[in-house]
Scaffold this active site. Structure first.
Site, mmCIF file in Angstrom:
data_model
loop_
_atom_site.group_PDB
_atom_site.id
_atom_site.type_symbol
_atom_site.label_atom_id
_atom_site.label_comp_id
_atom_site.label_asym_id
_atom_site.label_seq_id
_atom_site.Cartn_x
_atom_site.Cartn_y
_atom_site.Cartn_z
ATOM 1 N N HIS A 138 37.784 38.981 42.345
ATOM 2 C CA HIS A 138 37.301 37.749 42.141
ATOM 3 C C HIS A 138 38.722 36.766 41.910
ATOM 4 O O HIS A 138 39.495 37.273 41.489
ATOM 5 C CB HIS A 138 36.497 37.668 41.139
ATOM 6 C CG HIS A 138 35.171 37.889 41.009
ATOM 7 N ND1 HIS A 138 34.436 38.288 39.931
ATOM 8 C CD2 HIS A 138 34.418 37.932 42.161
ATOM 9 C CE1 HIS A 138 33.014 38.792 40.452
ATOM 10 N NE2 HIS A 138 33.183 38.390 41.735
ATOM 11 N N ASP A 149 40.120 34.185 40.509
ATOM 12 C CA ASP A 149 40.726 34.266 39.262
ATOM 13 C C ASP A 149 41.403 35.195 38.812
ATOM 14 O O ASP A 149 42.605 35.057 37.930
ATOM 15 C CB ASP A 149 39.646 33.635 38.000
ATOM 16 C CG ASP A 149 38.576 34.424 37.607
ATOM 17 O OD1 ASP A 149 38.370 35.269 38.746
ATOM 18 O OD2 ASP A 149 38.369 34.644 36.695
ATOM 19 N N HIS A 150 41.419 36.277 39.290
ATOM 20 C CA HIS A 150 42.326 37.426 38.997
ATOM 21 C C HIS A 150 43.353 38.051 40.068
ATOM 22 O O HIS A 150 43.947 38.669 39.986
ATOM 23 C CB HIS A 150 41.270 38.881 38.755
ATOM 24 C CG HIS A 150 40.409 38.494 37.601
ATOM 25 N ND1 HIS A 150 40.663 39.105 36.389
ATOM 26 C CD2 HIS A 150 39.406 37.864 37.201
ATOM 27 C CE1 HIS A 150 39.807 39.018 35.366
ATOM 28 N NE2 HIS A 150 38.890 37.960 35.969
ATOM 29 N N HIS A 201 39.090 35.927 28.136
ATOM 30 C CA HIS A 201 38.190 35.570 29.160
ATOM 31 C C HIS A 201 37.000 34.815 28.907
ATOM 32 O O HIS A 201 35.799 34.852 29.252
ATOM 33 C CB HIS A 201 37.848 36.912 29.959
ATOM 34 C CG HIS A 201 37.552 36.729 31.338
ATOM 35 N ND1 HIS A 201 35.972 36.113 31.715
ATOM 36 C CD2 HIS A 201 38.070 36.673 32.543
ATOM 37 C CE1 HIS A 201 36.034 36.238 33.182
ATOM 38 N NE2 HIS A 201 37.175 36.334 33.492
ATOM 39 N N ASP A 248 37.095 42.350 34.424
ATOM 40 C CA ASP A 248 35.617 41.996 33.908
ATOM 41 C C ASP A 248 34.727 42.878 33.852
ATOM 42 O O ASP A 248 34.656 43.938 34.711
ATOM 43 C CB ASP A 248 35.099 40.646 34.602
ATOM 44 C CG ASP A 248 36.077 39.710 34.656
ATOM 45 O OD1 ASP A 248 37.336 39.643 34.351
ATOM 46 O OD2 ASP A 248 35.749 38.729 35.396
ATOM 47 N N HIS A 253 40.068 43.332 40.065
ATOM 48 C CA HIS A 253 39.076 43.094 41.218
ATOM 49 C C HIS A 253 39.230 42.249 41.982
ATOM 50 O O HIS A 253 40.246 41.161 41.725
ATOM 51 C CB HIS A 253 37.522 43.120 40.434
ATOM 52 C CG HIS A 253 37.409 41.981 39.418
ATOM 53 N ND1 HIS A 253 38.121 41.786 38.245
ATOM 54 C CD2 HIS A 253 36.690 40.957 39.349
ATOM 55 C CE1 HIS A 253 37.964 40.675 37.668
ATOM 56 N NE2 HIS A 253 36.743 40.237 38.488
ATOM 57 N N HIS A 308 31.359 45.565 37.183
ATOM 58 C CA HIS A 308 31.048 44.221 37.319
ATOM 59 C C HIS A 308 30.332 44.174 38.784
ATOM 60 O O HIS A 308 29.844 44.936 39.334
ATOM 61 C CB HIS A 308 32.659 43.740 37.369
ATOM 62 C CG HIS A 308 32.675 42.093 37.142
ATOM 63 N ND1 HIS A 308 31.908 41.530 36.426
ATOM 64 C CD2 HIS A 308 33.332 41.153 38.021
ATOM 65 C CE1 HIS A 308 32.125 40.240 36.352
ATOM 66 N NE2 HIS A 308 33.005 39.804 37.524
#
Lengths: 299, 299
Positions: free
Chosen positions: A48, A50-51, A254, A196, A46, A126
């Site tokens: 976000h 941090d990914h 995580h 997530d 996804h 998510h």
């Protein structure tokens, strides 16, 4: 600084698969001496930061390194909008073909296959569209029973036996009957990556019986309301999914930065599903300083 | 891995200015214990990845940290197209106002000012739109001649003297005549950041007499054709610009990864402009592992 970048490198046979690509991933791969020529594909769960904020730099670096081999990229639709714009603004012409294929949590199922694996999309829930990925080994070779073989057997004959064939000589006479020298191949292994997501029991049938499940465990149970509100899971919930799906092993990770000590999260999960480990400890190759990194190898 | 991320932190008074933001910059700032609350503005020279791929993560992290103070961002127009898309796809609502202002190499000149500095855009020539930035201290306080002051003077009177005022008592009687106790303030300093660019003599009048010039020096003179073709400079060319502009000190950096030893680049520049240092060595605060980092402090 708040965000802990996520990335995992999965190795099957001689093929690398990168799952998520947080900022700095390329430097962690460099430190781990990963042969990037073996990287066939990248899977982004996804959008976000941090990914995937390390994806731009990694794709650039592969190009600066002169890669010519096709690269396959899977991720949410938005990635197919952002990447061309980033490349256009920098005047970048990649040296290799980059094939992008969109993922959709509302359409789980077969996504891709290589010589070594098949990959399926898993439905997660998510705050933004998010999918997990299920990697299944395609097939494994039969196991040789070494004590039954003569010392002098030709390596080519071993290969034939591993592949399940009988070995004949030039005249067609049977030299080695396969079933006398081999055992059936180990069951192909399966690995599911789920981050997530909020606690989502509908995921269970998709991952039933996998050998290893990575599931996020951002919070402890006392913050389950916050977990639900932010579309994350607790360690208890991750373990419940693992137990209900009957997986072999659970890897959790995580964790919220409010938990400097992973032990309570581990204990909470193990109370439900004993065979739980922290993903950072599940490394086969040690990629230092890359949180949530699992490197699994097909040896 | 080919790309060496660029970033410099300039500190004037109690204010931080970030110039370029390559991948991983937020982690280097964290390691250097930089107080991000003092970061007022970010300046991006151009949209090649090694100069801004760390921006997404840094802006995210400031938001996760709960920043509420305005942040000012300057860079090429394309940045104003990419950022909103990246934030939209991640569903990000920043906790602070982010003010973006476009830079244009064809319109050099005044760009911004704070209590501590004024900033001008410098015209550079690269493969994509690229500007340098010139930071000028706004003013400095007069120097107190400590040996002439009584030991018991009130600190408020010192402040008035530093600001150039005479000090009177409550009845209006002169206590300290300014010129008896102070010397004129040091000349406001100026710092010019110029990367990436081909050799561009038209830059010279814009940076005449600055105290410090950072100029890229990607190649040595034997590769000057490659420098021209890729819109980069040689160490010789950087030094020529410094000499012709009569700057105080030259900092060079952005060396090609083909030069593991910076000494030949430094020697080539010093032959033209002796007061040349490598930017990595020009640090006042040591931000480890951040190539081309200069941290300059107004103490």
């Amino acid at each position: 600084m708040g965000s802990h970048p996520s990335s995992q490198l999965l190795t099957v046979g001689n093929e690398h698969f990168l799952i998520d690509c947080g900022e700095g991933t390329q430097y962690r791969l460099l430190e781990a001496h990963v042969r990037l020529g073996r990287l066939s594909s990248i899977f982004i769960t996804h959008l976000h930061g941090d990914h995937y904020f390390g994806l731009f730099g990694l794709l650039n670096t592969l190009s600066l390194g002169g890669r010519t081999k096709d690269l396959y990229l899977f991720g949410p639709r938005g990635l197919g909008e952002i990447l061309p714009e980033v490349f256009r603004q920098s005047g970048t012409q990649l040296t290799y073909p980059l094939h992008f294929q969109e993922t959709d949590p509302d359409r789980p199922g077969p996504l891709w296959s290589t010589a070594n694996v098949t990959v399926e999309t898993l439905p997660l829930r998510h705050r933004v569209p998010c999918t997990g990925f299920l990697f299944r080994e395609r097939k494994r070779l039969r196991s040789i029973q070494k004590d039954k073989l003569p010392d002098t057997i030709h390596y080519e004959h071993i290969r034939l036996l591993k592949e399940g064939q009988d070995v004949l000589d030039e005249r067609g006479t049977l030299l080695y009957k396969n079933e006398d020298y081999t055992l059936p191949p180990p069951r192909p292994r399966a690995y599911a990556y789920c981050s997530d997501t909020l606690y989502w029991p509908e995921l269970v049938p998709y991952i039933r019986g996998v050998d290893a499940l990575y599931h996020e465990a951002t919070f402890l149970t006392d913050l389950s309301e916050l977990a639900e509100k932010t579309f994350h899971s607790t360690a208890w919930q991750a373990a419940t999914i693992a137990r209900d799906a009957g997986v072999g092993q659970l890897l959790i990770g995580h964790l919220s930065s409010r938990y400097p000590d992973p032990q309570p999260s581990l204990a909470e999960a193990q109370a439900i599903f004993p065979n739980t480990v922290m993903a950072v400890e599940g490394q086969v190759f040690d990629i230092a300083n890359l949180p949530h990194t699992l490197v699994s190898d097909n040896k």
